[in-house]
Design an enzyme around this catalytic site. Sequence first.
Site, PDB file in Angstrom:
ATOM      1  N   CYS A  98       0.047   3.811   2.821  1.00 31.13           N
ATOM      2  CA  CYS A  98       0.710   3.428   4.322  1.00 31.13           C
ATOM      3  C   CYS A  98       2.024   3.503   4.160  1.00 31.13           C
ATOM      4  O   CYS A  98       2.290   3.829   5.251  1.00 31.13           O
ATOM      5  CB  CYS A  98       0.266   1.838   4.157  1.00 31.13           C
ATOM      6  SG  CYS A  98      -1.466   1.202   3.785  1.00 31.13           S
ATOM      7  N   CYS A 117       0.774  -1.213  -0.224  1.00 28.76           N
ATOM      8  CA  CYS A 117       0.034   0.071  -0.148  1.00 28.76           C
ATOM      9  C   CYS A 117       1.167   1.279  -0.008  1.00 28.76           C
ATOM     10  O   CYS A 117       1.650   1.495   0.898  1.00 28.76           O
ATOM     11  CB  CYS A 117      -0.990  -0.049   1.209  1.00 28.76           C
ATOM     12  SG  CYS A 117      -1.779   1.567   1.732  1.00 28.76           S
TER      13      CYS A 117
END
Length: 107
Positions: free
Chosen positions: A36, A33
Amino acid sequence: MSDDITLVNDQSFKSEVTDYKGFVLIDFWAEWCGPCKSLMPRIEQLAKDRKGKIKICKFDIDEGTEVPSKYGVQSIPTLIIFQDGKEIARKIGATNDLPSWVDSEIS
């Protein structure tokens, strides 16, 4: 990863997060991600700056599905603040105002 951050999974979530007395920020994330990863340095800085005020935990959603589905985590990053085992705040997506958001929730 910083020593100030606790990694949690389906098995350790209860003991590390919901049984914890005080404030816990849990970051639901994944290795693949992008947002993230961009949030990671801010999470690590927050863990250092707020040490003793709030416990910081990370939950890799690829390592367990029970807890994310229990808390309705459908997109990542999702940040949830718990106080004495109860959810008190949630933020979805990479946030730039992490310290001020956390401070407003735990003060």
